[in-house]
Write a protein that holds these residues in place. Sequence first.
Motif, PDB file in Angstrom:
ATOM      1  N   ASP A  14       0.839  -1.212   0.000  1.00 22.83           N
ATOM      2  CA  ASP A  14       0.000   0.000   0.000  1.00 22.83           C
ATOM      3  C   ASP A  14       0.865   1.250   0.000  1.00 22.83           C
ATOM      4  O   ASP A  14       0.604   2.202  -0.742  1.00 22.83           O
ATOM      5  CB  ASP A  14      -0.913  -0.023   1.234  1.00 22.83           C
ATOM      6  CG  ASP A  14      -1.701   1.269   1.389  1.00 22.83           C
ATOM      7  OD1 ASP A  14      -2.590   1.544   0.568  1.00 22.83           O
ATOM      8  OD2 ASP A  14      -1.389   2.020   2.341  1.00 22.83           O
ATOM      9  N   ARG A  18       1.186   3.889  -3.209  1.00 25.75           N
ATOM     10  CA  ARG A  18       0.827   5.299  -3.051  1.00 25.75           C
ATOM     11  C   ARG A  18       1.995   6.208  -3.417  1.00 25.75           C
ATOM     12  O   ARG A  18       1.806   7.290  -3.985  1.00 25.75           O
ATOM     13  CB  ARG A  18       0.387   5.570  -1.590  1.00 25.75           C
ATOM     14  CG  ARG A  18      -1.005   5.089  -1.268  1.00 25.75           C
ATOM     15  CD  ARG A  18      -1.471   5.527   0.132  1.00 25.75           C
ATOM     16  NE  ARG A  18      -0.772   4.810   1.194  1.00 25.75           N
ATOM     17  CZ  ARG A  18       0.222   5.315   1.911  1.00 25.75           C
ATOM     18  NH1 ARG A  18       0.662   6.554   1.669  1.00 25.75           N
ATOM     19  NH2 ARG A  18       0.796   4.601   2.865  1.00 25.75           N
ATOM     20  N   GLN A  73      -6.465  -0.011  -0.576  1.00 27.42           N
ATOM     21  CA  GLN A  73      -6.682   1.338  -0.054  1.00 27.42           C
ATOM     22  C   GLN A  73      -8.043   1.450   0.619  1.00 27.42           C
ATOM     23  O   GLN A  73      -8.169   2.029   1.697  1.00 27.42           O
ATOM     24  CB  GLN A  73      -6.563   2.357  -1.181  1.00 27.42           C
ATOM     25  CG  GLN A  73      -6.633   3.809  -0.682  1.00 27.42           C
ATOM     26  CD  GLN A  73      -6.244   4.799  -1.769  1.00 27.42           C
ATOM     27  OE1 GLN A  73      -5.494   4.460  -2.682  1.00 27.42           O
ATOM     28  NE2 GLN A  73      -6.736   6.005  -1.663  1.00 27.42           N
ATOM     29  N   GLU A  74      -9.080   0.882  -0.008  1.00 26.11           N
ATOM     30  CA  GLU A  74     -10.413   0.900   0.597  1.00 26.11           C
ATOM     31  C   GLU A  74     -10.415   0.171   1.935  1.00 26.11           C
ATOM     32  O   GLU A  74     -11.001   0.635   2.914  1.00 26.11           O
ATOM     33  CB  GLU A  74     -11.423   0.263  -0.354  1.00 26.11           C
ATOM     34  CG  GLU A  74     -11.715   1.083  -1.602  1.00 26.11           C
ATOM     35  CD  GLU A  74     -12.652   0.358  -2.561  1.00 26.11           C
ATOM     36  OE1 GLU A  74     -13.103  -0.759  -2.200  1.00 26.11           O
ATOM     37  OE2 GLU A  74     -12.917   0.886  -3.655  1.00 26.11           O
ATOM     38  N   ASP A  77      -8.375   2.177   4.540  1.00 24.80           N
ATOM     39  CA  ASP A  77      -9.126   3.385   4.933  1.00 24.80           C
ATOM     40  C   ASP A  77     -10.247   3.030   5.892  1.00 24.80           C
ATOM     41  O   ASP A  77     -10.486   3.734   6.886  1.00 24.80           O
ATOM     42  CB  ASP A  77      -9.706   4.077   3.685  1.00 24.80           C
ATOM     43  CG  ASP A  77      -8.646   4.800   2.860  1.00 24.80           C
ATOM     44  OD1 ASP A  77      -7.525   4.962   3.365  1.00 24.80           O
ATOM     45  OD2 ASP A  77      -8.964   5.195   1.724  1.00 24.80           O
ATOM     46  N   LEU A  78     -10.970   1.937   5.603  1.00 23.85           N
ATOM     47  CA  LEU A  78     -12.067   1.516   6.472  1.00 23.85           C
ATOM     48  C   LEU A  78     -11.554   1.123   7.857  1.00 23.85           C
ATOM     49  O   LEU A  78     -12.113   1.520   8.885  1.00 23.85           O
ATOM     50  CB  LEU A  78     -12.798   0.331   5.829  1.00 23.85           C
ATOM     51  CG  LEU A  78     -13.949  -0.274   6.651  1.00 23.85           C
ATOM     52  CD1 LEU A  78     -15.038   0.770   6.894  1.00 23.85           C
ATOM     53  CD2 LEU A  78     -14.520  -1.497   5.951  1.00 23.85           C
ATOM     54  N   GLU A  80      -8.774   2.130   9.262  1.00 28.51           N
ATOM     55  CA  GLU A  80      -8.260   3.327   9.928  1.00 28.51           C
ATOM     56  C   GLU A  80      -9.401   4.141  10.549  1.00 28.51           C
ATOM     57  O   GLU A  80      -9.306   4.585  11.695  1.00 28.51           O
ATOM     58  CB  GLU A  80      -7.494   4.184   8.924  1.00 28.51           C
ATOM     59  CG  GLU A  80      -6.811   5.405   9.545  1.00 28.51           C
ATOM     60  CD  GLU A  80      -6.013   6.175   8.507  1.00 28.51           C
ATOM     61  OE1 GLU A  80      -4.897   6.615   8.826  1.00 28.51           O
ATOM     62  OE2 GLU A  80      -6.510   6.338   7.376  1.00 28.51           O
ATOM     63  N   ARG A  81     -10.487   4.321   9.772  1.00 25.02           N
ATOM     64  CA  ARG A  81     -11.624   5.091  10.302  1.00 25.02           C
ATOM     65  C   ARG A  81     -12.235   4.403  11.507  1.00 25.02           C
ATOM     66  O   ARG A  81     -12.550   5.047  12.513  1.00 25.02           O
ATOM     67  CB  ARG A  81     -12.685   5.277   9.210  1.00 25.02           C
ATOM     68  CG  ARG A  81     -12.318   6.290   8.136  1.00 25.02           C
ATOM     69  CD  ARG A  81     -13.541   6.688   7.325  1.00 25.02           C
ATOM     70  NE  ARG A  81     -14.143   5.545   6.655  1.00 25.02           N
ATOM     71  CZ  ARG A  81     -13.809   5.127   5.430  1.00 25.02           C
ATOM     72  NH1 ARG A  81     -12.850   5.752   4.753  1.00 25.02           N
ATOM     73  NH2 ARG A  81     -14.414   4.094   4.880  1.00 25.02           N
TER      74      ARG A  81
END
Length: 292
Positions: A14, A18, A73-74, A77-78, A80-81
């Motif tokens: 990842d 990026r 990434q999805e 991100d999920l 992490e949130r």
Amino acid sequence: MRRLPSLNALRFFDSAARQSSFTLAARELCVTHSAVSQQIRQLEEWLGCPLFERRAGGVRLTAAGLSLQRSAQEAFDLIERRCDELRLCAQPAELAVGAPASFLSNWLIPRLDDFEARHPDIRIRLQTAADPALLNTQRVDALILAGRDWPREWAATPLFAETIGPVCAPAAAARIRRPADVLDAPLLHTSSRAGAWEDWAARLGIPPPAAQSGREFDHLGHMLEAAAAGLGIAIAPAVLVEADLHRGRLSAPLGFIESGASFALCTLKESGRADAALERLRDWLLATPDAG
């Protein structure tokens, strides 16, 4: 069991995807360039396809790499949130509670350790305050005040009735056997309750004290210190003198009578604040014995 490659390898991938660079990924992850290369190579071997095109000027994602990057990434991100949300939930809720200084020092603070032991996930930030504007502008979440009538936009939960009575140094108490004896002695007043003596006399049906008689103090605490020093007789709510009575610094020769007011926890009806924390504070206050 889930059939997944090394999550650490996915994390390295990842970062490299990026950054479009193994070197920059190594800096971000605080590892060596070779460590990034090794993790990417292991991931490609597990998948059975290349993820990057290695070139002299750097690396570029393959079609498979672009597809995996979108999913990784999805997913990251999920995660992490959700981790951020859980971290915030684990932090103690904070309530700003205002009250007159005399109530804080004489009643609330001596009992606060009980609340904290029962509710370690709620942090109470105390503020010396009696100004309604602080609640109306939400600079505090709640006020604890004594009163009779409350603003329409407030939700006021009565906690206990206010009782008031004369208090003085123990040596002076021996000379007070009836209410009239109080009015013949030097009286002490506080500007925060300018009519307290008149209210007390009216509820007993005796003549009020002479106007402007005695000494006046800005703060109730100063008035009580003067009473303990033998300078006169003060009048105060029972909840604010319980500690001095217990220690023998003050005496209440005639006891206490209800003033007609109540101590109440006041909040805004439409605050949008930490309602669960306020409810637990309210329940604790209702269950905590008062001084009467």
